[in-house]
Design an enzyme around this catalytic site. Sequence first.
Site, PDB file in Angstrom:
ATOM      1  CD  GLU A 113      -2.095  -1.776   2.527  1.00 55.89           C
ATOM      2  OE1 GLU A 113      -1.299  -1.503   3.435  1.00 55.89           O
ATOM      3  OE2 GLU A 113      -2.961  -2.637   2.624  1.00 55.89           O
TER       4      GLU A 113
ATOM      5  CE1 TYR B 138       7.026   0.688  -4.130  1.00 53.58           C
ATOM      6  CE2 TYR B 138       5.001   1.880  -3.738  1.00 53.58           C
ATOM      7  CZ  TYR B 138       6.218   1.420  -3.289  1.00 53.58           C
ATOM      8  OH  TYR B 138       6.623   1.690  -2.013  1.00 53.58           O
TER       9      TYR B 138
END
Length: 148
Positions: free
Chosen positions: A103, A115
């Site tokens: 997260e 990411y």
Amino acid sequence: MNAVLRPMQENDLPRVMEIERAAYPFPWTLRLFKDCLQVGYNALILEQEHLIGYGLMSVAAGEAQILNLCVHPDWQGCGYGRYLFEHLLDLARQKEVKSVFLEVRFSNEAAIHLYHQTGFNQIGVRKRYYPKGDKKREDALIFAMDFL
């Protein structure tokens, strides 16, 4: 890169907390770090002459969850976060996990970019997940990557 990775130990926690407080307006607590060490999560220290970053990951039931990844603000933007992140992913592969989850704050553009670059996809949103100040909360983006 002359950085060294090694397992986190409890005597690292004072410096870890210094970095945590310098990097985040709402840092993890010392108790949370101690609990992660006690239950045996994968906890790594990144050193470049001294401790500059850390990462924590849990592994269970064929899945990994990257819990915390942090580089001291003075060392951010130098590739150390990517280095640490990619090492955690390699560790997850060695443990033969099928998927990795994490997260990230909606506002953390640098991490979101990393990411995406490393093959993660956004799979959801946790509404009002992170504290933001003035009793406000910020959404967390949920990312995942499957290993084939």
